[in-house]
Design a protein around this motif. Structure first.
Motif, PDB file in Angstrom:
ATOM      1  N   ALA A  78      26.139  37.101   6.051  1.00 21.87           N
ATOM      2  CA  ALA A  78      25.222  36.623   6.877  1.00 21.87           C
ATOM      3  C   ALA A  78      24.309  35.547   6.407  1.00 21.87           C
ATOM      4  N   ASN A  79      24.025  34.577   6.977  1.00 24.10           N
ATOM      5  CA  ASN A  79      23.068  33.411   6.440  1.00 24.10           C
ATOM      6  C   ASN A  79      21.679  33.856   7.113  1.00 24.10           C
ATOM      7  N   LEU A  80      20.944  33.727   6.031  1.00 26.44           N
ATOM      8  CA  LEU A  80      19.299  33.866   6.319  1.00 26.44           C
ATOM      9  C   LEU A  80      18.841  32.528   6.353  1.00 26.44           C
ATOM     10  N   THR A  81      17.876  32.265   7.342  1.00 27.58           N
ATOM     11  CA  THR A  81      17.154  30.985   7.312  1.00 27.58           C
ATOM     12  C   THR A  81      16.214  30.795   6.599  1.00 27.58           C
ATOM     13  N   GLU A  82      15.974  29.367   6.153  1.00 25.81           N
ATOM     14  CA  GLU A  82      14.927  29.349   4.858  1.00 25.81           C
ATOM     15  C   GLU A  82      13.590  29.372   5.143  1.00 25.81           C
ATOM     16  N   GLU A  83      13.262  29.163   6.455  1.00 24.78           N
ATOM     17  CA  GLU A  83      11.910  29.213   6.791  1.00 24.78           C
ATOM     18  C   GLU A  83      11.461  30.504   7.394  1.00 24.78           C
ATOM     19  N   HIS A  84      10.012  30.829   7.168  1.00 25.95           N
ATOM     20  CA  HIS A  84       9.671  32.067   7.878  1.00 25.95           C
ATOM     21  C   HIS A  84       9.288  31.807   9.471  1.00 25.95           C
ATOM     22  N   PRO A  85       9.532  32.956  10.365  1.00 20.76           N
ATOM     23  CA  PRO A  85      10.309  34.251  10.069  1.00 20.76           C
ATOM     24  C   PRO A  85      11.645  34.027   9.576  1.00 20.76           C
ATOM     25  N   LYS A  86      12.041  34.323   8.563  1.00 24.04           N
ATOM     26  CA  LYS A  86      13.409  34.338   8.208  1.00 24.04           C
ATOM     27  C   LYS A  86      14.275  35.527   9.161  1.00 24.04           C
ATOM     28  N   TYR A  87      15.359  34.832   9.652  1.00 23.62           N
ATOM     29  CA  TYR A  87      16.362  35.745  10.345  1.00 23.62           C
ATOM     30  C   TYR A  87      17.609  35.257  10.251  1.00 23.62           C
ATOM     31  N   TYR A  88      18.707  36.166  10.600  1.00 27.07           N
ATOM     32  CA  TYR A  88      20.100  35.749  10.434  1.00 27.07           C
ATOM     33  C   TYR A  88      20.500  35.076  11.466  1.00 27.07           C
ATOM     34  N   ASP A  89      20.896  33.664  11.199  1.00 30.11           N
ATOM     35  CA  ASP A  89      21.355  32.660  12.129  1.00 30.11           C
ATOM     36  C   ASP A  89      22.943  32.541  12.307  1.00 30.11           C
ATOM     37  N   LYS A  90      23.469  32.985  11.476  1.00 27.30           N
ATOM     38  CA  LYS A  90      24.866  32.996  11.391  1.00 27.30           C
ATOM     39  C   LYS A  90      25.448  34.353  10.866  1.00 27.30           C
ATOM     40  N   VAL A  91      26.280  35.012  11.404  1.00 22.37           N
ATOM     41  CA  VAL A  91      27.004  36.376  11.106  1.00 22.37           C
ATOM     42  C   VAL A  91      28.437  36.131  11.228  1.00 22.37           C
ATOM     43  N   VAL A  92      29.043  36.396  10.084  1.00 20.47           N
ATOM     44  CA  VAL A  92      30.588  36.463  10.209  1.00 20.47           C
ATOM     45  C   VAL A  92      30.857  38.092   9.787  1.00 20.47           C
ATOM     46  N   MET A  93      31.545  38.748  10.917  1.00 19.44           N
ATOM     47  CA  MET A  93      32.103  40.171  10.629  1.00 19.44           C
ATOM     48  C   MET A  93      33.605  40.076  10.339  1.00 19.44           C
ATOM     49  N   HIS A  94      34.009  40.835   9.313  1.00 16.80           N
ATOM     50  CA  HIS A  94      35.345  40.762   8.874  1.00 16.80           C
ATOM     51  C   HIS A  94      35.806  42.244   9.012  1.00 16.80           C
ATOM     52  N   PHE A  95      36.777  42.647  10.131  1.00 15.26           N
ATOM     53  CA  PHE A  95      37.353  43.963  10.304  1.00 15.26           C
ATOM     54  C   PHE A  95      38.577  43.983   9.330  1.00 15.26           C
ATOM     55  N   HIS A  96      38.635  44.949   8.345  1.00  7.84           N
ATOM     56  CA  HIS A  96      39.629  44.974   7.773  1.00  7.84           C
ATOM     57  C   HIS A  96      40.428  46.400   7.829  1.00  7.84           C
ATOM     58  N   PHE A  97      41.693  46.603   8.220  1.00 11.20           N
ATOM     59  CA  PHE A  97      42.464  47.665   8.751  1.00 11.20           C
ATOM     60  C   PHE A  97      43.385  47.838   7.608  1.00 11.20           C
ATOM     61  N   TYR A  98      43.796  49.137   7.228  1.00  7.10           N
ATOM     62  CA  TYR A  98      44.762  49.357   6.292  1.00  7.10           C
ATOM     63  C   TYR A  98      45.636  50.512   6.659  1.00  7.10           C
ATOM     64  N   GLY A  99      46.848  50.457   6.570  1.00  4.30           N
ATOM     65  CA  GLY A  99      47.689  51.616   6.750  1.00  4.30           C
ATOM     66  C   GLY A  99      49.191  50.844   6.725  1.00  4.30           C
ATOM     67  N   SER A 100      50.300  51.816   6.867  1.00  5.57           N
ATOM     68  CA  SER A 100      51.681  51.512   6.874  1.00  5.57           C
ATOM     69  C   SER A 100      52.385  51.290   8.122  1.00  5.57           C
ATOM     70  N   ASP A 101      51.477  51.524   9.136  1.00  4.89           N
ATOM     71  CA  ASP A 101      52.167  51.519  10.359  1.00  4.89           C
ATOM     72  C   ASP A 101      51.107  50.825  11.359  1.00  4.89           C
ATOM     73  N   LEU A 102      50.535  49.506  11.144  1.00  6.00           N
ATOM     74  CA  LEU A 102      49.198  49.237  11.935  1.00  6.00           C
ATOM     75  C   LEU A 102      50.000  48.516  13.199  1.00  6.00           C
ATOM     76  N   ASN A 103      49.463  48.846  14.306  1.00  4.33           N
ATOM     77  CA  ASN A 103      49.700  48.322  15.611  1.00  4.33           C
ATOM     78  C   ASN A 103      48.571  47.099  15.806  1.00  4.33           C
ATOM     79  N   GLU A 104      48.928  45.980  15.182  1.00  5.77           N
ATOM     80  CA  GLU A 104      47.841  44.950  15.317  1.00  5.77           C
ATOM     81  C   GLU A 104      47.347  44.541  16.467  1.00  5.77           C
ATOM     82  N   SER A 105      48.077  44.418  17.664  1.00  6.43           N
ATOM     83  CA  SER A 105      47.539  44.209  18.986  1.00  6.43           C
ATOM     84  C   SER A 105      46.811  44.853  19.348  1.00  6.43           C
ATOM     85  N   LYS A 106      47.020  46.223  19.510  1.00  7.23           N
ATOM     86  CA  LYS A 106      46.004  47.256  19.946  1.00  7.23           C
ATOM     87  C   LYS A 106      44.772  47.585  19.037  1.00  7.23           C
TER      88      LYS A 106
END
Length: 140
Positions: A78-106
């Motif tokens: 997440a990117n926090l703005t420089e000026e007050h009030p500081k807030y998250y203006d850009k957020v990237v979520m990364h979902f990581h799935f682990y397994g030997s038989d992943l159904n990627e589409s589902k």
């Protein structure tokens, strides 16, 4: 449906906040801001709420869809703005799935349902932030 919490000052920069679950949490500033770092930072707690909200959706959908997943995690950048009030203006979520038989589409469908339909915290973030979602599949 109403929600209520109580957040009580414990002195210096530390607070204790109730939660409807009955589990309380502590909030504190870092040493650079006069605290002792003995609790969660409020803005980072918002990111944890976002990951937790979406994670609960996805976990529920994995169970309902009877998908085989050894583990999954959500990383947020997440990117926090420089000026007050500081807030998250850009957020990237990364979902990581682990397994030997992943159904990627589902699994992708589960992520999509969370981000498009179910996750209320995601909807709140949309009001002030540019959100990007990425899914990563790690087949063992």
């Amino acid at each position: 449906m109403k929600s209520q919490i109580t957040t009580k000052w414990l002195g210096e920069m530390r607070f204790e906040s109730t939660n409807p679950s009955g589990h309380n949490l502590y909030i504190d500033a870092g040493e650079e801001n006069g605290g002792k770092g003995e609790g969660y930072r409020p803005k980072a707690l918002m990111l944890s709420a976002l990951a937790g909200c979406s994670g609960l959706d996805v976990a529920s959908l994995i169970k309902k869809m009877k998908l085989k997943v050894d583990n999954f995690k959500i990383d947020i950048d997440a990117n926090l703005t420089e000026e007050h009030p500081k807030y998250y203006d850009k957020v990237v979520m990364h979902f990581h799935f682990y397994g030997s038989d992943l159904n990627e589409s589902k699994l992708q469908k589960a992520v999509d349902l969370s981000i498009e339909k179910y996750c209320g915290v995601m909807e709140m973030f949309r009001q002030f932030s540019e959100l990007s979602i990425e899914s990563h599949f790690h087949n063992n």
